[in-house]
Scaffold this active site. Structure first.
Site, PDB file in Angstrom:
ATOM      1  N   SER A   1       0.922  -1.113   0.115  1.00 45.55           N
ATOM      2  CA  SER A   1      -0.045   0.129  -0.076  1.00 45.55           C
ATOM      3  C   SER A   1       0.836   1.297   0.024  1.00 45.55           C
ATOM      4  CB  SER A   1      -0.954  -0.031   1.158  1.00 45.55           C
ATOM      5  OG  SER A   1      -1.550   1.156   1.276  1.00 45.55           O
TER       6      SER A   1
ATOM      7  N   LYS B   1       0.119  -3.654   4.678  1.00 41.39           N
ATOM      8  CA  LYS B   1      -0.941  -4.292   3.727  1.00 41.39           C
ATOM      9  C   LYS B   1      -0.314  -5.408   2.958  1.00 41.39           C
ATOM     10  CE  LYS B   1      -4.710  -3.557   3.058  1.00 41.39           C
ATOM     11  NZ  LYS B   1      -5.286  -2.327   2.353  1.00 41.39           N
TER      12      LYS B   1
ATOM     13  N   ASN C   1      -1.966  -6.765  -0.262  1.00 40.23           N
ATOM     14  CA  ASN C   1      -3.205  -6.859  -1.239  1.00 40.23           C
ATOM     15  C   ASN C   1      -3.081  -7.944  -2.159  1.00 40.23           C
ATOM     16  OD1 ASN C   1      -4.465  -4.550   0.303  1.00 40.23           O
ATOM     17  ND2 ASN C   1      -3.051  -3.241  -0.781  1.00 40.23           N
TER      18      ASN C   1
ATOM     19  N   ARG D   1     -23.007  -7.404 -46.781  1.00 35.43           N
ATOM     20  CA  ARG D   1     -21.919  -6.628 -46.113  1.00 35.43           C
ATOM     21  C   ARG D   1     -22.506  -5.651 -44.954  1.00 35.43           C
ATOM     22  NH1 ARG D   1     -17.571  -5.960 -49.369  1.00 35.43           N
ATOM     23  NH2 ARG D   1     -16.352  -5.013 -47.538  1.00 35.43           N
TER      24      ARG D   1
END
Length: 454
Positions: free
Chosen positions: A274, A280, A282, A313
């Site tokens: 973080s 942290k 994550n 087309r």
């Protein structure tokens, strides 16, 4: 390169859909067209060498091509102009036969199919590598007991091996579909202006057959200018794999929550940190996978909408595919890469899994007690009695074992040791081992078949 490419599209598939490869795919079509038409005596054989030499993306001014495409409506029209000019510098006569009898969509669609062939082969290899990693972890955690969760709540004990085997099982099915897919979609597009090859007169079928052979593509019964089911099938496959791996990543991220902490992503310098909180860790790999899985349904919606193409087309539907399909494939390639990294390097806290089985103080094993008690007092009465004791255990914050031991209707049938055994999660994984064994056996059989076909 887009700065988000390594994060969102960081796999070998991304390079296969670069601007350079897109243009080279169309040039490969043009070179093969010249060879096929010379074989059928539609153009002079003397024109082929000059056209082939010019069909190198290094000869193309890509910025000028991009600018001209804005006015032309597609890349093929200005590409053919540049290619013709290149050929004319060396052979004026040969320049007359560039793109003979074809239309822009033939070059663009077939060029994309050539890119797709490389991508499908690489995808199969990537998927095989992911399957190998997943099979190894499934075997390693065949008997790792953990809480099963339904409606985000503890249900019954399962094994982490069974959880992994579910993903392995699904990916084995996706691999079979991938191999069937290749036969269906690696198909030549060649119909000329309105799908009749009118410019080639009676030579149309012969040139088409020679062109398909030159490019090692299947020759379809009809041109598919406005029938886009093959490409829809391609998109469906990649979106489906993203969904399977998105489910896996979502479950993994939930198991990484601080309060659960049963698994962790691989560690590496700078991974999962973080900008403000040093503690942290994550689930960044899971986030990348889920980002793609969130986007693929919207991309598929565009492909489904693009099935409605006007007459011979299309106006809008065809053009909408140009960016959507490569985006879908490159996002999915990154999902497979991220998933393999996650599987190979995952950290599994088996002790925490076992400890989490005990956080409800035995309630997770209430069904086992009910079934054992039902043999003595009947299923309905057993269920009602054990359910009542479970509610008391929650309200009083007491272990279920204590309440079971103190209940006369239960203690008359079971000793304390027997109740303790009934509440042991390791004895209650049912047929998990059998299911895991079945999937691993099928994986080994498929791998054996692959080795024989190599």
């Amino acid at each position: 390169m887009d700065v988000l490419t390594p994060l969102l599209r960081g796999s070998a598939l991304t390079a296969m859909f670069s601007d350079t490869q897109t243009v080279q795919g169309m040039l490969d079509f043009e070179a093969a067209l010249a060879r096929a038409e010379a074989q059928c005596n539609v153009i002079p054989g003397s024109a082929v060498a000059a056209i082939e030499r010019a069909c190198d993306v290094q000869n193309i001014d890509l910025p000028a091509l991009a600018d001209a495409a804005a006015s032309a409506g597609n890349l093929a029209i200005p590409l053919v102009k540049q290619l013709t000019a290149q050929v004319k510098q060396h052979d004026v006569e040969a320049a007359r036969y560039v793109h003979w009898g074809a239309t822009s969509q033939d070059a663009i669609d077939t060029g994309f199919v050539l890119q797709l062939r490389q991508a499908l082969l690489k995808t199969d290899a990537m998927l095989s590598s992911l399957l190998a990693a997943l099979a190894e972890q499934t075997e390693a955690h065949r008997d790792t007991v953990m809480p099963g969760r339904t409606w985000m709540q503890h249900a019954l004990p399962v094994t982490f091996g069974l959880k992994l085997a579910g993903t392995l099982d699904a990916l084995l099915r996706w691999q079979r579909r991938l191999r069937d897919l290749q036969d269906n979609v690696l198909t030549l597009q060649f119909g000329g202006a309105a799908g009749t090859l009118a410019s080639l007169n009676q030579n149309g079928p012969a040139v088409a057959q020679a062109l398909a052979k030159e490019l090692s593509l299947t020759l379809p019964d009809t041109p598919w200018h406005s029938q886009r089911d093959r490409l829809l099938e391609v998109g469906h496959w990649y979106a489906g794999v993203c969904g399977t791996l998105g489910k896996f990543a979502n479950d993994f991220a939930l198991l990484m929550q601080t309060e659960v902490a049963e698994v962790s992503e691989p560690t590496a310098p700078g991974r999962g940190g973080s900008s403000t909180m040093p503690h942290k860790r994550n689930p960044v790999g899971c986030a990348a996978i889920l980002t793609a899985a969130q986007r693929t349904p919207g991309l598929m919606a565009t492909l489904y909408a693009s099935q409605i193409q006007q007459h011979e087309r299309a106006l809008g539907g065809w053009q909408a595919e140009w960016e959507v399909l490569p985006e879908l494939l490159t996002l999915s390639g990154a999902v497979m890469d991220q998933s393999e990294q996650l599987v190979r390097g995952m950290q599994v806290d088996t002790a925490k899994m076992r400890a989490d089985l005990d956080i409800t103080h035995g309630l997770i094993m209430a069904e086992a007690v009910t079934l054992a008690l039902a043999k003595h007092i009947g299923k309905q009465d057993a269920h009602h009695l054990v359910e009542t004791l479970c509610h008391q255990a929650l309200e009083q914050k007491r272990p279920l074992l204590h309440l079971l031991e103190q209940n006369a209707r239960i203690s008359m049938h079971f000793s304390s040791a027997e109740l303790t055994a009934l509440l042991d999660p390791s004895t209650a994984t049912g047929s998990a081992r059998h299911f895991v064994r079945q999937v691993l056996t099928r994986y080994q059989e498929q791998r054996h078949d692959d080795s024989l076909s190599d």
